[in-house]
Design an enzyme around this catalytic site. Structure first.
Site, PDB file in Angstrom:
ATOM      1  N   ARG A   1      -8.976  -1.935  12.227  1.00  0.00           N
ATOM      2  CA  ARG A   1      -9.261  -1.159  13.431  1.00  0.00           C
ATOM      3  C   ARG A   1      -8.305   0.127  13.214  1.00  0.00           C
ATOM      4  O   ARG A   1      -8.673   1.025  13.544  1.00  0.00           O
ATOM      5  CB  ARG A   1      -8.744  -1.981  14.580  1.00  0.00           C
ATOM      6  CG  ARG A   1      -9.960  -2.897  15.048  1.00  0.00           C
ATOM      7  CD  ARG A   1      -9.294  -4.101  15.726  1.00  0.00           C
ATOM      8  NE  ARG A   1      -8.704  -4.796  14.588  1.00  0.00           N
ATOM      9  CZ  ARG A   1      -9.170  -5.926  13.908  1.00  0.00           C
ATOM     10  NH1 ARG A   1     -10.580  -5.926  14.214  1.00  0.00           N
ATOM     11  NH2 ARG A   1      -8.897  -6.546  13.006  1.00  0.00           N
ATOM     12  N   THR A   2      -7.180  -0.080  12.808  1.00  0.00           N
ATOM     13  CA  THR A   2      -6.242   1.009  13.071  1.00  0.00           C
ATOM     14  C   THR A   2      -6.627   2.091  12.219  1.00  0.00           C
ATOM     15  O   THR A   2      -6.776   3.438  12.750  1.00  0.00           O
ATOM     16  CB  THR A   2      -4.675   0.688  12.834  1.00  0.00           C
ATOM     17  OG1 THR A   2      -4.393  -0.444  13.892  1.00  0.00           O
ATOM     18  CG2 THR A   2      -3.927   1.882  13.326  1.00  0.00           C
TER      19      THR A   2
ATOM     20  N   LYS B   1       4.787   3.227  -8.685  1.00  0.00           N
ATOM     21  CA  LYS B   1       5.917   3.978  -9.898  1.00  0.00           C
ATOM     22  C   LYS B   1       7.301   3.954  -9.488  1.00  0.00           C
ATOM     23  O   LYS B   1       8.053   4.357 -10.042  1.00  0.00           O
ATOM     24  CB  LYS B   1       5.160   5.289 -10.289  1.00  0.00           C
ATOM     25  CG  LYS B   1       3.752   4.949 -10.621  1.00  0.00           C
ATOM     26  CD  LYS B   1       3.312   6.516 -11.005  1.00  0.00           C
ATOM     27  CE  LYS B   1       1.927   6.494 -11.479  1.00  0.00           C
ATOM     28  NZ  LYS B   1       1.249   7.679 -11.311  1.00  0.00           N
TER      29      LYS B   1
ATOM     30  N   ARG C   1       1.258   3.352   8.088  1.00  0.00           N
ATOM     31  CA  ARG C   1       1.506   1.979   8.437  1.00  0.00           C
ATOM     32  C   ARG C   1       2.634   1.514   7.201  1.00  0.00           C
ATOM     33  O   ARG C   1       2.149   1.765   6.017  1.00  0.00           O
ATOM     34  CB  ARG C   1       0.144   1.040   8.499  1.00  0.00           C
ATOM     35  CG  ARG C   1       0.648  -0.353   8.567  1.00  0.00           C
ATOM     36  CD  ARG C   1      -0.549  -1.288   9.034  1.00  0.00           C
ATOM     37  NE  ARG C   1      -0.852  -0.919  10.483  1.00  0.00           N
ATOM     38  CZ  ARG C   1      -1.857  -1.870  10.844  1.00  0.00           C
ATOM     39  NH1 ARG C   1      -2.641  -2.701  10.601  1.00  0.00           N
ATOM     40  NH2 ARG C   1      -2.050  -1.786  12.336  1.00  0.00           N
TER      41      ARG C   1
ATOM     42  N   HIS D   1       4.033  -0.545  17.279  1.00  0.00           N
ATOM     43  CA  HIS D   1       2.799  -0.312  17.005  1.00  0.00           C
ATOM     44  C   HIS D   1       2.450   0.626  18.364  1.00  0.00           C
ATOM     45  O   HIS D   1       1.666   0.257  18.684  1.00  0.00           O
ATOM     46  CB  HIS D   1       1.892  -1.415  16.767  1.00  0.00           C
ATOM     47  CG  HIS D   1       0.372  -1.001  16.109  1.00  0.00           C
ATOM     48  ND1 HIS D   1       0.202   0.356  16.124  1.00  0.00           N
ATOM     49  CD2 HIS D   1      -0.458  -1.992  15.701  1.00  0.00           C
ATOM     50  CE1 HIS D   1      -1.067   0.178  15.674  1.00  0.00           C
ATOM     51  NE2 HIS D   1      -1.353  -0.829  15.223  1.00  0.00           N
TER      52      HIS D   1
END
Ligand code: NCD
Length: 308
Positions: free
Chosen positions: A54-55, A84, A105, A133
């Site tokens: 969703r986000t 890396k 995120r 959030h």
């Protein structure tokens, strides 16, 4: 409104009301078939080090819906140069040259703050570990206002993983800072009770709140039951605590029978087993409308922070 979106506490009631006004006017424009392309020529980067449906997609869809474009690295933990050994700071110092804003995120709390520290373009925190959030909490508030007509005066019951659930953490901050709710009930299994930082903030803001393990009792008093998933991935070596927390609170037809007629059930999604699909067709099941609102509120957010 501030440039970076890092946490919920940074928002004033004025910021929120202006954002929601904008979201509603975008909704009207979309409904009348005349979308506003206010971000034409702008580029959004989405950098997700943790899974998301969703986000990420609602941010990307929001950007495209306003005429902008999107660059993205799916699963940045595996497919970006993080693999890396590149630091988050270095990644941001590079991506800032390719985009007008970055949606981030990350699995570590505090990651968005670190990114903002080195970034010349706005950083939007789309979830930082068990931290916050904030854009989810904004769309949650928008949904409550849209469904019930107001947020002030309501009784809101937060259920489930209040320890690791970053959406309920941000929502608590927003409610405590900007609204005069009637009461907040915090319903959680013992291992995942709300952390002391939020409890202290609720006290400081003189919010009437109560921690309880008895969901049954508070259902008839609740205007909103906000259910959450037990955040399995965050327990680390506390597997036993996960087992002690899961499956305890299930919202089903029996739950709804005890809730007021014009109350709502919310959930940031994804759900596992904590809301039974048998209630999906009940008009009080608001979680898919909540997800729909995500795109709208994120359109308002992107327009505001990119266009100023
Ligand atoms: C939540 C999250 O990622 O914090 N999902 C979302 O953004 N809608 C909730 C969760 O994962 O349980």
């Amino acid at each position: 409104m501030p440039n970076h979106i890092l946490n919920a506490q940074q928002f004033s009631r004025r910021d929120i009301d202006a954002l929601f006004d904008k979201a509603r006017s975008i909704r009207e424009a979309l409904a009348s078939g005349t979308p506003r392309l206010t971000l034409t020529g702008k580029i959004l980067a989405t950098l997700f080090f943790e899974p998301s449906t969703r986000t990420r997609l609602s941010f990307e869809s929001a950007m495209l819906g306003l005429g902008g474009t999107v660059i993205s690295t799916e699963n940045a933990r595996e497919f970006s140069s993080a693999v890396k050994g590149e630091t988050l700071e270095d990644t941001i110092r590079v991506v800032e040259h390719y985009a007008d804003a970055i949606v981030l995120r990350h699995h570590e709390a505090g990651a968005a703050d670190r990114a903002a520290h080195v970034s010349a373009v706005p950083i939007i925190n789309a979830g930082d570990g068990a931290g916050q959030h904030p854009t989810q909490a904004l769309l949650d508030l928008f949904t409550i206002e849209d469904e019930l007509g107001a947020i002030d005066g309501t009784t809101i019951t937060l259920v489930g993983d209040l320890l690791y659930g970053r959406t309920v953490r941000s929502l608590s901050y927003l409610l405590a800072k900007n609204y005069s709710v009637k009461k907040i009930f915090l319903v959680a299994p013992e291992p995942v009770r709300m952390r002391s930082d939020i409890l202290a903030y609720l006290k400081k803001r003189r919010v009437d709140f109560e921690e309880t393990e008895n969901l049954e009792r508070v259902l008839p008093l609740s205007d909103v039951v906000y259910q959450t998933r037990i955040q399995k991935e965050r327990f680390g070596d506390r597997a036993e605590d996960y087992e002690r927390s899961r499956g305890i609170y299930i919202v089903n037809a029996k739950t709804l029978a005890r809730m007021p007629r014009n109350s709502i059930v919310m959930h940031p999604l994804p759900r596992v087993d904590e809301i039974h699909p048998e209630i999906d067709t009940d008009p009080r099941a608001a979680y898919f409308r909540q997800a729909r609102n995500g795109r709208l509120v994120r359109m308002a957010i992107l327009d505001t922070i990119i266009n100023g």
